[in-house]
Design an enzyme around this catalytic site. Sequence first.
Site, short mmCIF file in Angstrom:
data_model
loop_
_atom_site.label_atom_id
_atom_site.label_comp_id
_atom_site.label_asym_id
_atom_site.label_seq_id
_atom_site.Cartn_x
_atom_site.Cartn_y
_atom_site.Cartn_z
N CYS A 147 -0.47 4.31 2.15
CA CYS A 147 -0.43 4.45 3.73
C CYS A 147 -0.42 2.79 4.19
O CYS A 147 0.78 2.39 4.12
CB CYS A 147 -1.90 4.59 4.13
SG CYS A 147 -3.21 4.21 3.23
N CYS A 197 0.90 -1.02 -0.03
CA CYS A 197 0.00 -0.12 -0.05
C CYS A 197 0.96 1.25 0.07
O CYS A 197 1.53 1.62 1.10
CB CYS A 197 -0.84 -0.04 1.11
SG CYS A 197 -1.98 1.56 1.23
N CYS A 208 -2.98 0.05 3.83
CA CYS A 208 -4.22 -0.88 3.55
C CYS A 208 -3.83 -2.29 3.62
O CYS A 208 -2.92 -2.81 2.71
CB CYS A 208 -4.87 -0.37 2.30
SG CYS A 208 -5.56 1.41 2.47
#
Lengths: 218, 108
Positions: A118, A115, A120
């Site tokens: 961020c 990700c 995820c």
Amino acid sequence: MTTAHRHDRTHAHAATADHAPPGHEWEFLEIALRELLIEKRVLTAAAIQARIDAVEGATPIQGSRVVARAWVDPAYKARLLADGNAAVAELGYGFDGPKLVALENTPARHHMVVCTLCSCYPKPLLGLSPAWYKSREYRSRAVSEPRAVLAEFGTVLPEDVELRVVDSTADCRYLIIPLRPVGTEGWTETRLVDLVTRDSMIGVAPARTPQTDHGTDV
Amino acid sequence: MSARTHDMGGAPAGPIDRSEPPVTLTEQRVDAMMALLREPPLGLFSTDAMRRAIEDLAPDVYLGSAYYERWCYAMRDLLVETGVLTDAEIADRLAAVQQRFETEGAPP
């Protein structure tokens, strides 16, 4: 709390040191926010603790069971590849919200998950993500030099194997179905579950082989 | 236009630290509070709002902070935005908490 601990802030990072003093400014902020939220009856201490307990209890086992089922049941695997959310729900696992996409590794094609924006991650199936998954280094390099990243995990991918890196988002999470290890023909689904590691479902490592299945890594 | 700080895919970076330190109690609490504030029945803000709050942190704060530290700052900002807490009461309480640790050395 002993006097000796009073100014020893190195203890703030011991996971079990419930009463260790905060070592960083933001840890005071966490206390301040929590106290205010409890006083204003927005949250309760009991609800916070119950949530912590629930998260602590989450492990990659549900993901491992999904993969083991897919290994032994081609029809299930087809359903999993077609609609991840519905297929994991068949096994009683809730995956609400984001779309769940399962991708199958083959001898010719490998997948790994990142990700970049961020962190995820398919938490309902794999539990909390490891620290490295959320690190700047993994997020940055997984898409620019994925083979080098895999090598850092001890996974050396032959050049003729295609590598696809998939970038998770708030709306879409991925579960990798690793290659079923050779030498597991005739194994029961239950026995196969133990071979399906967290890292193999992120795509940074293969599943355990029967020879390495003595179970300390995750 | 250059990418925002959080958009770091492809940026140069060093080796990956593969160690997996245990999650601290503070981190667990931030994780739990954020979930409880976000999910029903409270639903004070959405997941997207939480991400936006993290992405809105100043670049030096974003890059200089631990993962759950960013969450903690974002939670503070979201609680002020949604009117649950005010900047002043957070500042007052933060000062009081710090004072308490200085004088008593332990949480109450």
